[in-house]
Design an enzyme around this catalytic site. Structure first.
Site, PDB file in Angstrom:
ATOM      1  N   ASN A  29       9.059  -9.025  12.015  1.00 58.40           N
ATOM      2  CA  ASN A  29       8.667  -8.364  10.691  1.00 58.40           C
ATOM      3  C   ASN A  29      10.470  -7.989  10.232  1.00 58.40           C
ATOM      4  O   ASN A  29      10.916  -7.115  10.767  1.00 58.40           O
ATOM      5  CB  ASN A  29       8.088  -7.078  10.853  1.00 58.40           C
ATOM      6  CG  ASN A  29       7.527  -6.566   9.558  1.00 58.40           C
ATOM      7  OD1 ASN A  29       6.982  -5.566   9.428  1.00 58.40           O
ATOM      8  ND2 ASN A  29       7.521  -7.345   8.594  1.00 58.40           N
ATOM      9  N   ASN A  93       8.397  -4.233  -0.572  1.00 57.38           N
ATOM     10  CA  ASN A  93       7.863  -5.569  -0.045  1.00 57.38           C
ATOM     11  C   ASN A  93       8.639  -6.481  -0.541  1.00 57.38           C
ATOM     12  O   ASN A  93       9.292  -6.541  -1.821  1.00 57.38           O
ATOM     13  CB  ASN A  93       6.267  -5.411  -0.538  1.00 57.38           C
ATOM     14  CG  ASN A  93       5.542  -4.773   0.520  1.00 57.38           C
ATOM     15  OD1 ASN A  93       5.527  -4.497   1.624  1.00 57.38           O
ATOM     16  ND2 ASN A  93       4.549  -4.086  -0.474  1.00 57.38           N
ATOM     17  N   CYS A 102       6.495   1.765   6.203  1.00 56.78           N
ATOM     18  CA  CYS A 102       6.557   0.527   7.075  1.00 56.78           C
ATOM     19  C   CYS A 102       7.118   0.992   8.322  1.00 56.78           C
ATOM     20  O   CYS A 102       8.177   1.348   8.690  1.00 56.78           O
ATOM     21  CB  CYS A 102       7.699  -0.399   6.145  1.00 56.78           C
ATOM     22  SG  CYS A 102       7.831  -1.870   7.338  1.00 56.78           S
ATOM     23  N   GLY A 103       6.048   0.775   9.264  1.00 54.50           N
ATOM     24  CA  GLY A 103       6.337   1.320  10.791  1.00 54.50           C
ATOM     25  C   GLY A 103       7.627   0.399  11.303  1.00 54.50           C
ATOM     26  O   GLY A 103       8.419   0.907  12.035  1.00 54.50           O
ATOM     27  N   GLU A 244      -0.080  -9.073   4.770  1.00 55.04           N
ATOM     28  CA  GLU A 244       0.449  -7.756   4.149  1.00 55.04           C
ATOM     29  C   GLU A 244       0.380  -7.792   2.624  1.00 55.04           C
ATOM     30  O   GLU A 244       0.734  -8.787   2.107  1.00 55.04           O
ATOM     31  CB  GLU A 244       1.755  -7.713   4.499  1.00 55.04           C
ATOM     32  CG  GLU A 244       1.802  -7.025   6.034  1.00 55.04           C
ATOM     33  CD  GLU A 244       3.392  -6.584   6.367  1.00 55.04           C
ATOM     34  OE1 GLU A 244       4.087  -5.802   5.364  1.00 55.04           O
ATOM     35  OE2 GLU A 244       3.952  -6.776   7.407  1.00 55.04           O
ATOM     36  N   ARG A 245      -0.087  -6.818   2.391  1.00 54.25           N
ATOM     37  CA  ARG A 245      -0.002  -6.593   0.735  1.00 54.25           C
ATOM     38  C   ARG A 245       1.330  -6.601   0.241  1.00 54.25           C
ATOM     39  O   ARG A 245       2.444  -6.175   0.932  1.00 54.25           O
ATOM     40  CB  ARG A 245      -0.360  -4.996   0.380  1.00 54.25           C
ATOM     41  CG  ARG A 245      -0.481  -4.479  -0.904  1.00 54.25           C
ATOM     42  CD  ARG A 245      -0.861  -3.059  -0.967  1.00 54.25           C
ATOM     43  NE  ARG A 245       0.145  -1.844  -0.550  1.00 54.25           N
ATOM     44  CZ  ARG A 245       0.144  -0.618  -0.745  1.00 54.25           C
ATOM     45  NH1 ARG A 245      -0.753  -0.293  -1.299  1.00 54.25           N
ATOM     46  NH2 ARG A 245       1.159   0.180   0.054  1.00 54.25           N
ATOM     47  N   CYS A 253       3.465  -6.078  12.082  1.00 52.09           N
ATOM     48  CA  CYS A 253       3.192  -4.811  11.109  1.00 52.09           C
ATOM     49  C   CYS A 253       2.857  -3.559  11.964  1.00 52.09           C
ATOM     50  O   CYS A 253       1.780  -3.706  12.368  1.00 52.09           O
ATOM     51  CB  CYS A 253       2.095  -5.213  10.034  1.00 52.09           C
ATOM     52  SG  CYS A 253       1.610  -3.713   8.887  1.00 52.09           S
ATOM     53  N   GLY A 254       3.883  -2.834  11.730  1.00 58.35           N
ATOM     54  CA  GLY A 254       3.730  -1.641  12.631  1.00 58.35           C
ATOM     55  C   GLY A 254       2.689  -0.851  12.352  1.00 58.35           C
ATOM     56  O   GLY A 254       2.018  -0.197  13.079  1.00 58.35           O
ATOM     57  N   THR A 255       2.576  -0.349  10.897  1.00 54.24           N
ATOM     58  CA  THR A 255       1.484   0.397  10.374  1.00 54.24           C
ATOM     59  C   THR A 255       0.261  -0.135  10.679  1.00 54.24           C
ATOM     60  O   THR A 255      -0.748   0.537  10.968  1.00 54.24           O
ATOM     61  CB  THR A 255       1.731   0.864   9.104  1.00 54.24           C
ATOM     62  OG1 THR A 255       2.260  -0.403   8.147  1.00 54.24           O
ATOM     63  CG2 THR A 255       2.797   1.931   8.659  1.00 54.24           C
TER      64      THR A 255
END
Ligand SMILES: N[C@@H](CCC[C@H](N)C(=O)O)C(=O)O
EC number: 5.1.1.7
Length: 314
Positions: A29, A93, A102-103, A244-245, A253-255
């Site tokens: 990411n 983003n 953002c994780g 992802e949005r 994607c961490g979250t």
């Protein structure tokens, strides 16, 4: 998925001429990172989208500006509650839109602060930072960073507890709509359970999946396949792809990994473990549930962070 029309990318990038940046990633990411210790380099939506453009810019899933919290209104607000949250992760983003959280970005952000010499964080040490999703505490571990992401929440709480699923998702490559569960990690996620890895690889994410009902501010969509057996040596395991949005499909994607663990644990019931390994196309991240302050359950995200290059925008 860049919102900036191709012909305007060049002129927009010229407004950033001389900008020093780094490029980094957490399990694939990837982010463009900019240090702004004086709070004089705000980067707008069009500029972020131009920098993140993979064909005409530097290319990334998102832009992170490292700025002292005192220079942003949302940062100053956090400082009253956490005066030690000196640095703020100003995240956008790839299409230029803001996200609460953002994780993977948090880990790469802290690593960037270290490599730029802006903080000193020994192995085992912890740092409090500000984000639009609130104050986060990050610990440097032997092989990366572990972030207390705070508490999670169901986005449609009544529906979720009654039915375990609260929405339907359709995507190219999936013949029928699939049930899903929407979870907030500060930012919104909708987690879709698939039965087999062949379904996961057959799902096409060039276009955004359709979610019904969609959370108020849009959503990130995670497609997950639980491992068989689900738990090995006390650790649950799941394979995930994500759309992802504001970005499109990403390597990680961490979250999203946290939301996936929340959903699978909810579906698995009382026997489900508190420690999870989430396999994404770009690697593996760890997720753990623990009792946080005030009796709220918190989620910890752990994984690597890498800086690959630094440069100056010509
Ligand atoms: N990749 C991130 C999530 C980035 C924000 C997301 N696209 C959104 O709009 O909420 C992560 O690692 O969590």
């Amino acid at each position: 998925m860049n919102a900036t029309p191709a012909e305007t990318t060049g002129p927009i990038l010229r407004t950033l001429s001389g900008l020093r940046f780094s490029k980094g990633h957490g399990t694939g990411n990837d982010f463009v990172l900019v240090a702004d210790p004086e709070g004089v380099r705000a980067i707008g939506a069009d500029q972020a989208a131009a920098l993140c453009d993979r064909h005409r810019g530097i290319g990334a899933d998102g832009l992170i500006r490292a700025v002292p919290s005192r220079f942003l209104p949302e940062g100053r607000e956090l400082l009253t509650e956490a005066p030690d949250a000196e640095w703020f992760m100003d995240y956008r983003n790839a299409d230029g839109s803001l996200s609460e959280m953002c994780g993977n970005g948090v880990r790469v952000f802290v690593h960037f602060l270290r490599t730029e010499g802006l903080i000193d964080l020994p192995d085992g040490g912890s740092l409090t930072i500000g984000t639009r999703g609130g104050v986060k505490t990050v610990v440097r571990t032997g092989d990366g960073y572990a972030v207390d992401m705070g508490p999670w929440e169901f986005i449609f709480p009544g529906e979720a507890s009654a039915k375990a699923m609260d929405s339907l998702v359709t995507a190219d490559g999936l013949e029928v709509a699939r049930p899903a569960l929407s979870v907030s990690m500060g930012n919104p996620h909708t987690v879709v359970a698939l039965a087999e890895l062949s379904e996961l690889t057959g799902t096409r994410l060039f276009t955004a999946p359709k979610v019904d009902p969609v959370p108020a501010n849009g959503t990130n969509v995670e497609f997950v396949v639980p491992a068989e057996p689900l738990v090995h040596d006390g650790v649950g395991s799941v394979t995930m792809r994500v759309h992802e949005r504001g970005v499109g499909e990403t390597q990680s994607c961490g979250t999203g990994a946290c939301a996936a663990a929340v959903a699978i644990r909810h579906w698995a019931g009382a026997e489900a473990p508190d420690a999870w390994r989430v396999h994404v196309p770009g690697g593996v991240v760890g997720v753990k549930f623990f009792a946080g302050p005030g009796g709220h359950e918190h989620v910890e995200l752990s994984g690597p962070a890498v800086i690959v290059a630094s440069g100056t925008l010509s």
